[in-house]
Design a protein around this motif. Structure first.
Motif, PDB file in Angstrom:
ATOM      1  N   ALA A  91      40.444  30.214  31.600  1.00 47.03           N
ATOM      2  CA  ALA A  91      41.815  29.888  31.188  1.00 47.03           C
ATOM      3  C   ALA A  91      42.491  28.944  32.178  1.00 47.03           C
ATOM      4  O   ALA A  91      43.397  28.198  31.798  1.00 47.03           O
ATOM      5  N   SER A  92      42.043  28.939  33.426  1.00 48.77           N
ATOM      6  CA  SER A  92      42.646  28.063  34.429  1.00 48.77           C
ATOM      7  C   SER A  92      42.310  26.593  34.171  1.00 48.77           C
ATOM      8  O   SER A  92      42.888  25.706  34.791  1.00 48.77           O
ATOM      9  N   LEU A 139      35.720  42.412  42.631  1.00 47.77           N
ATOM     10  CA  LEU A 139      36.485  41.162  42.698  1.00 47.77           C
ATOM     11  C   LEU A 139      37.082  40.964  44.085  1.00 47.77           C
ATOM     12  O   LEU A 139      37.060  39.859  44.629  1.00 47.77           O
ATOM     13  N   ALA A 140      37.616  42.029  44.648  1.00 41.99           N
ATOM     14  CA  ALA A 140      38.198  41.938  45.987  1.00 41.99           C
ATOM     15  C   ALA A 140      37.132  41.529  46.998  1.00 41.99           C
ATOM     16  O   ALA A 140      37.379  40.693  47.878  1.00 41.99           O
ATOM     17  N   GLY A 141      35.938  42.066  46.861  1.00 44.18           N
ATOM     18  CA  GLY A 141      34.842  41.701  47.751  1.00 44.18           C
ATOM     19  C   GLY A 141      34.373  40.278  47.530  1.00 44.18           C
ATOM     20  O   GLY A 141      34.093  39.541  48.478  1.00 44.18           O
ATOM     21  N   HIS A 142      34.289  39.884  46.270  1.00 43.55           N
ATOM     22  CA  HIS A 142      33.836  38.530  45.936  1.00 43.55           C
ATOM     23  C   HIS A 142      34.744  37.463  46.545  1.00 43.55           C
ATOM     24  O   HIS A 142      34.272  36.442  47.046  1.00 43.55           O
ATOM     25  N   GLY A 188      36.925  41.020  32.462  1.00 44.47           N
ATOM     26  CA  GLY A 188      37.628  39.936  31.796  1.00 44.47           C
ATOM     27  C   GLY A 188      38.042  38.790  32.708  1.00 44.47           C
ATOM     28  O   GLY A 188      38.652  37.824  32.256  1.00 44.47           O
ATOM     29  N   PHE A 189      37.709  38.882  33.987  1.00 45.37           N
ATOM     30  CA  PHE A 189      38.185  37.893  34.954  1.00 45.37           C
ATOM     31  C   PHE A 189      37.661  36.490  34.659  1.00 45.37           C
ATOM     32  O   PHE A 189      38.413  35.520  34.692  1.00 45.37           O
TER      33      PHE A 189
END
Length: 169
Positions: A78-79, A127-130, A70-71
């Motif tokens: 949304a940003s 996500l942390a890696g990205h 969902g990121f």
């Protein structure tokens, strides 16, 4: 003392030998206190304290959990409309747990102008890696699909507010 009932409120904790041993934050962001009951359970059993103050608190409408699936929609898209702080945290990370109240207080002070997305990194390592995170907690401010800034480590609310104003306004 061996016949004493298991107490789930703080008033009797020290009188009957119950001591808190750890706090655990669930995926929904609520905290659960776990207690050690020496003496009246077999061994040193660990029991969750279900009616603790932490678990009864309502979550802010400006704070939400997000995962890798969902990121894109819930944070990046949304940003476009409003800035979103993303807190990359872990359950086992003490500074992460210390930072959470300060972030929630800060976001609440902005009254919905800024949202807080919480990403539990153990479940979302992609996500942390990205975003090439090197430590936790790491907070990234997104606005209009762009990263405006980031910081790592636990900080006070006033520091976070100044940081947001510096990077966003």
């Amino acid at each position: 003392m061996g016949d004493a009932p298991a107490c789930s409120v703080a008033c009797l904790d020290t009188r009957i030998g119950i001591r808190p041993i750890r706090y655990r934050t669930t995926l929904r962001g609520t905290k659960q206190m776990w207690y050690l009951f020496p003496g009246f359970l077999k061994g040193n059993d660990i029991i969750p304290r279900s009616n603790s103050v932490e678990s009864s608190m309502q979550k802010s409408p400006y704070v939400f959990d997000v995962d890798v699936d969902g990121f894109e929609e819930r944070v990046l898209q949304a940003s476009e409309g409003q800035p979103i702080l993303v807190d990359f945290w872990a359950e086992w990370c003490s500074p992460c747990l210390a930072l959470t109240p300060a972030l929630e207080r800060t976001v609440g002070a902005y009254g919905g102008q800024i949202l807080l997305a919480k990403v539990e990194v153990d479940d979302n390592m992609k996500l942390a890696g990205h975003y090439r995170l090197r430590g936790f907690p790491t907070v990234i401010l997104f606005h209009k699909h762009e990263e405006l800034g980031r910081f790592s480590g636990a900080r006070a609310s006033h520091w976070i507010e100044e940081w947001i104003d510096q990077h966003w306004r």
